[in-house]
Design an enzyme around this catalytic site. Sequence first.
Site, PDB file in Angstrom:
ATOM      1  N   LYS A   1     -16.593  -5.176   4.080  1.00 17.93           N
ATOM      2  CA  LYS A   1     -17.827  -4.824   3.542  1.00 17.93           C
ATOM      3  C   LYS A   1     -19.100  -5.611   3.843  1.00 17.93           C
ATOM      4  CE  LYS A   1     -14.753  -2.891   0.110  1.00 17.93           C
ATOM      5  NZ  LYS A   1     -14.188  -3.322  -1.126  1.00 17.93           N
TER       6      LYS A   1
ATOM      7  N   ARG B   1      -7.617  -7.425  -8.744  1.00 21.47           N
ATOM      8  CA  ARG B   1      -8.534  -8.496  -9.068  1.00 21.47           C
ATOM      9  C   ARG B   1      -9.951  -8.260  -9.219  1.00 21.47           C
ATOM     10  NH1 ARG B   1     -11.253  -8.489  -3.802  1.00 21.47           N
ATOM     11  NH2 ARG B   1      -9.941  -7.709  -2.357  1.00 21.47           N
TER      12      ARG B   1
ATOM     13  N   LYS C   1       0.775  -1.239   0.014  1.00 23.75           N
ATOM     14  CA  LYS C   1      -0.015  -0.079   0.082  1.00 23.75           C
ATOM     15  C   LYS C   1       0.913   1.170  -0.189  1.00 23.75           C
ATOM     16  CE  LYS C   1      -4.240  -2.083   2.224  1.00 23.75           C
ATOM     17  NZ  LYS C   1      -5.061  -2.166   3.159  1.00 23.75           N
TER      18      LYS C   1
ATOM     19  N   GLU D   1      -9.601   1.859  -4.590  1.00 29.13           N
ATOM     20  CA  GLU D   1     -10.555   2.258  -3.476  1.00 29.13           C
ATOM     21  C   GLU D   1     -10.208   3.715  -2.809  1.00 29.13           C
ATOM     22  OE1 GLU D   1     -11.631  -2.187  -1.557  1.00 29.13           O
ATOM     23  OE2 GLU D   1     -10.111  -1.055  -0.556  1.00 29.13           O
TER      24      GLU D   1
ATOM     25  N   ILE E   1      -9.794   9.139   9.558  1.00 33.89           N
ATOM     26  CA  ILE E   1     -11.070   9.877   9.323  1.00 33.89           C
ATOM     27  C   ILE E   1     -12.134   9.458   9.902  1.00 33.89           C
ATOM     28  CG2 ILE E   1     -12.459  10.491   7.170  1.00 33.89           C
ATOM     29  CD1 ILE E   1      -9.417  11.054   6.528  1.00 33.89           C
TER      30      ILE E   1
ATOM     31  N   LYS F   1      -1.890   0.407   9.875  1.00 34.21           N
ATOM     32  CA  LYS F   1      -2.329  -0.624   8.764  1.00 34.21           C
ATOM     33  C   LYS F   1      -1.215  -1.170   8.486  1.00 34.21           C
ATOM     34  CE  LYS F   1      -5.538   1.588   5.788  1.00 34.21           C
ATOM     35  NZ  LYS F   1      -5.896   2.274   5.121  1.00 34.21           N
TER      36      LYS F   1
ATOM     37  N   ASN G   1      -7.197  -2.814  -5.581  1.00 35.25           N
ATOM     38  CA  ASN G   1      -7.313  -4.488  -5.326  1.00 35.25           C
ATOM     39  C   ASN G   1      -7.253  -4.823  -6.763  1.00 35.25           C
ATOM     40  OD1 ASN G   1      -7.839  -4.468  -2.718  1.00 35.25           O
ATOM     41  ND2 ASN G   1     -10.038  -4.138  -2.924  1.00 35.25           N
TER      42      ASN G   1
ATOM     43  N   VAL H   1     -15.585  -9.016  -4.943  1.00 32.81           N
ATOM     44  CA  VAL H   1     -16.911  -9.456  -4.285  1.00 32.81           C
ATOM     45  C   VAL H   1     -18.005  -8.758  -4.923  1.00 32.81           C
ATOM     46  CG1 VAL H   1     -18.184 -10.230  -2.219  1.00 32.81           C
ATOM     47  CG2 VAL H   1     -15.658 -10.460  -2.143  1.00 32.81           C
TER      48      VAL H   1
ATOM     49  N   GLU I   1      -1.581   6.418   9.388  1.00 33.21           N
ATOM     50  CA  GLU I   1      -2.104   7.502   8.443  1.00 33.21           C
ATOM     51  C   GLU I   1      -3.322   8.291   9.507  1.00 33.21           C
ATOM     52  OE1 GLU I   1      -3.386   5.450   4.751  1.00 33.21           O
ATOM     53  OE2 GLU I   1      -5.286   4.969   5.589  1.00 33.21           O
TER      54      GLU I   1
HETATM   55  P1  ADP Z   1     -13.573  -6.951  -1.843  1.00 37.24           P
HETATM   56  O1  ADP Z   1     -12.703  -5.969  -1.568  1.00 37.24           O
HETATM   57  O2  ADP Z   1     -13.549  -7.785  -3.010  1.00 37.24           O
HETATM   58  O3  ADP Z   1     -14.922  -6.564  -1.404  1.00 37.24           O
HETATM   59  P2  ADP Z   1     -12.826  -8.277   0.361  1.00 37.24           P
HETATM   60  O4  ADP Z   1     -11.845  -7.326   0.793  1.00 37.24           O
HETATM   61  O5  ADP Z   1     -13.909  -8.629   1.291  1.00 37.24           O
HETATM   62  O6  ADP Z   1     -13.283  -8.198  -0.827  1.00 37.24           O
HETATM   63  O7  ADP Z   1     -11.912  -9.498   0.297  1.00 37.24           O
HETATM   64  C1  ADP Z   1     -12.320 -10.505  -0.386  1.00 37.24           C
HETATM   65  C2  ADP Z   1     -11.794 -12.004   0.117  1.00 37.24           C
HETATM   66  O8  ADP Z   1     -10.658 -11.907  -0.124  1.00 37.24           O
HETATM   67  C3  ADP Z   1     -12.250 -11.984   1.686  1.00 37.24           C
HETATM   68  O9  ADP Z   1     -12.607 -13.320   1.805  1.00 37.24           O
HETATM   69  C4  ADP Z   1     -11.053 -11.472   2.309  1.00 37.24           C
HETATM   70  O10 ADP Z   1     -10.648 -11.948   3.485  1.00 37.24           O
HETATM   71  C5  ADP Z   1     -10.007 -11.886   1.320  1.00 37.24           C
HETATM   72  N1  ADP Z   1      -8.723 -10.976   1.217  1.00 37.24           N
HETATM   73  C6  ADP Z   1      -8.753  -9.857   0.421  1.00 37.24           C
HETATM   74  N2  ADP Z   1      -7.595  -9.270   0.303  1.00 37.24           N
HETATM   75  C7  ADP Z   1      -6.575 -10.235   0.744  1.00 37.24           C
HETATM   76  C8  ADP Z   1      -5.151 -10.516   0.715  1.00 37.24           C
HETATM   77  N3  ADP Z   1      -4.457  -9.581   0.751  1.00 37.24           N
HETATM   78  N4  ADP Z   1      -4.643 -11.782   1.088  1.00 37.24           N
HETATM   79  C9  ADP Z   1      -5.591 -12.624   1.553  1.00 37.24           C
HETATM   80  N5  ADP Z   1      -6.828 -12.316   1.486  1.00 37.24           N
HETATM   81  C10 ADP Z   1      -7.500 -11.476   1.289  1.00 37.24           C
HETATM   82  P1  ADP Z   2      -8.069  -3.544   3.388  1.00 40.34           P
HETATM   83  O1  ADP Z   2      -6.682  -3.839   2.527  1.00 40.34           O
HETATM   84  O2  ADP Z   2      -7.823  -4.457   4.493  1.00 40.34           O
HETATM   85  O3  ADP Z   2      -9.405  -3.685   2.444  1.00 40.34           O
HETATM   86  P2  ADP Z   2      -8.299  -0.622   3.029  1.00 40.34           P
HETATM   87  O4  ADP Z   2      -7.277   0.229   3.251  1.00 40.34           O
HETATM   88  O5  ADP Z   2      -8.848  -0.754   2.153  1.00 40.34           O
HETATM   89  O6  ADP Z   2      -7.738  -1.956   3.734  1.00 40.34           O
HETATM   90  O7  ADP Z   2      -9.343  -0.211   4.382  1.00 40.34           O
HETATM   91  C1  ADP Z   2     -10.427  -0.975   4.704  1.00 40.34           C
HETATM   92  C2  ADP Z   2     -11.333  -0.166   5.557  1.00 40.34           C
HETATM   93  O8  ADP Z   2     -10.958   0.632   6.687  1.00 40.34           O
HETATM   94  C3  ADP Z   2     -11.971   1.043   4.631  1.00 40.34           C
HETATM   95  O9  ADP Z   2     -13.091   0.504   3.741  1.00 40.34           O
HETATM   96  C4  ADP Z   2     -12.306   2.081   5.491  1.00 40.34           C
HETATM   97  O10 ADP Z   2     -13.788   1.431   6.087  1.00 40.34           O
HETATM   98  C5  ADP Z   2     -11.492   2.043   6.693  1.00 40.34           C
HETATM   99  N1  ADP Z   2     -10.390   2.674   6.595  1.00 40.34           N
HETATM  100  C6  ADP Z   2      -9.217   2.675   6.059  1.00 40.34           C
HETATM  101  N2  ADP Z   2      -8.068   3.737   6.063  1.00 40.34           N
HETATM  102  C7  ADP Z   2      -8.839   4.502   6.741  1.00 40.34           C
HETATM  103  C8  ADP Z   2      -8.935   5.819   7.162  1.00 40.34           C
HETATM  104  N3  ADP Z   2      -7.463   6.607   6.943  1.00 40.34           N
HETATM  105  N4  ADP Z   2      -9.613   6.637   8.017  1.00 40.34           N
HETATM  106  C9  ADP Z   2     -10.889   5.928   8.255  1.00 40.34           C
HETATM  107  N5  ADP Z   2     -10.958   4.493   7.688  1.00 40.34           N
HETATM  108  C10 ADP Z   2     -10.338   4.024   7.081  1.00 40.34           C
HETATM  109 MG    MG Z   3      -9.712  -2.396   0.805  1.00 37.52          MG
END
Ligand code: ADP
Ligand code: ADP
Ligand code: MG
Length: 450
Positions: free
Chosen positions: A237, A293, A117, A275, A203, A158, A291, A296, A200
């Site tokens: 989500k 890929r 990231k 995102e 928010i 994170k 992401n 979901v 970071e």
């Molecule tokens: P999306 O971003 O498509 O809504 P999610 O973030 O919920 O999906 O992730 C989809 C599936 O992949 C979930 O089962 C989650 O636990 C898994 N997943 C997401 N990112 C990773 C990762 N970097 N490594 C392993 N599993 C992941």
């Molecule tokens: P992942 O790789 O696990 O999906 P993300 O960076 O996409 O991680 O963050 C997952 C969720 O965490 C976001 O959808 C949001 O709800 C929350 N989040 C991430 N970063 C922030 C932030 N800086 N402030 C508030 N909420 C955050």
């Molecule tokens: Mg995410």
Amino acid sequence: MNLRRVFVANRGEIAARIVSACRSRGLQTVVATSTADVGSMAARNADRKVVVGGPRAHESYLNIGALVGAAVATRCDGVHPGYGFLAENAEFASACREQGLKFIGPSPQNIATMGNKLEARRYAMECGLPVVPGSVGIEDIHQALLMAHEIGFPVLVKAAAGGGGQGIRIVDDADALKSAIEYSRGEARAAFGDASVYIEKYIPRARHVEVQIFGDSSGNVVHLYERDCSIQRRYQKIIEESPTDGIPQRVLQRMREGSVKLARLIGYENAGTIEYIYDIDSREFYFLEMNTRIQVEHPVTEYVTGTDLVDAQLLVAGGLSLPWDQDDIQPFGHSIECRITAEDPSRQFHPSPGIISEWFPPIGMGVRLDSHAHLGYTVSPYYDSMVGKLVVWGNDRPAAVHRMVSKLAAFRIEGIQTNIRLLKAILEHEDFAQGLVDTKWLERSLPSLL
Ligand code: ADP
Ligand code: ADP
Ligand code: MG
């Protein structure tokens, strides 16, 4: 098109979805299964199945050697990784490539770059996209404390390699920082084999908005508008929709243009999602991650744009150009998805594996169920608890909400606990109807919803 037989390296609903898309295109399919999934819907619908290992993910769906070996042995020429498991694993994409298998997704380089990231953030900045303030790797606690004071508490710790909400921790003050970093490092090491973390700005009132993009091997890139995924629990989500209500169009337009620019900059091929987090108070938006890929929640985009994203993945991987120009993509109406899980919301979302003894899914106009479950299906304790995605379409948002409520009410599942009643309560809530939700709304509202 130069794809003939596709190896499906995944399970559950997405494996069934991929098999169905391949069949529609006249492609043969071979499905990888663990010993727990031999009778799965994907395996039954495929031309062939190969048992690649035991029920635990590391024995089967995360077992690169077994998967690539099985794809070669069954003379496949493409591999679809689905989402989760190895979908964002550059080593897997490379291993496929080395065996002459087309990985149905982006290049290993793109996966590796965007998988970190902090690195992804640098590319986003290069495209002029705003990024969340803060975000430098943490070397030691002193530097982390300095950074956190500069950003201002609360901050978020994170995992750089993170995904699925893992390794994320809110920190309210300096005292809590050290243990939060240790916690995140531990979770990240266990989940991703990479303990690097960063901080970071947090928010507090945010919406999650993401842009679907698609690129092909000729350098064409389009966006397919955005999805709102603000109904979350533990950073994961639960309900997603498209289009996004209540965010100024000029903000959304900047997100779309920035996303296309980022995909072009890195030479991105196939489906991807960028995102963002939208700050409700300041009305600013920030890049979060990419992401690399299929996601979901891709069906809500398919509903409003009239596209088939998995089919497009096959076409692009097969060397063809994107099936649409930007102008061909004109969103129409509104779509909502609910993730149906085998969990008991009244018992802290405790997983509820077991045999499905009644299964009456809703039918009708404007409803789609992406699921691998059926009467007599055993929900396994080994995997994610999602048993299906209920997706609706309506002329506008109120129509889609109304349809989802009635379809959830009609969905009868027995033998396992599910979150259906909770989903219905969310959809019926005044705040949801008014679009007054943020990423923490569900956690705040849970006591009253239950
Ligand atoms: P999306 O971003 O498509 O809504 P999610 O973030 O919920 O999906 O992730 C989809 C599936 O992949 C979930 O089962 C989650 O636990 C898994 N997943 C997401 N990112 C990773 C990762 N970097 N490594 C392993 N599993 C992941
Ligand atoms: P992942 O790789 O696990 O999906 P993300 O960076 O996409 O991680 O963050 C997952 C969720 O965490 C976001 O959808 C949001 O709800 C929350 N989040 C991430 N970063 C922030 C932030 N800086 N402030 C508030 N909420 C955050
Ligand atoms: Mg995410």
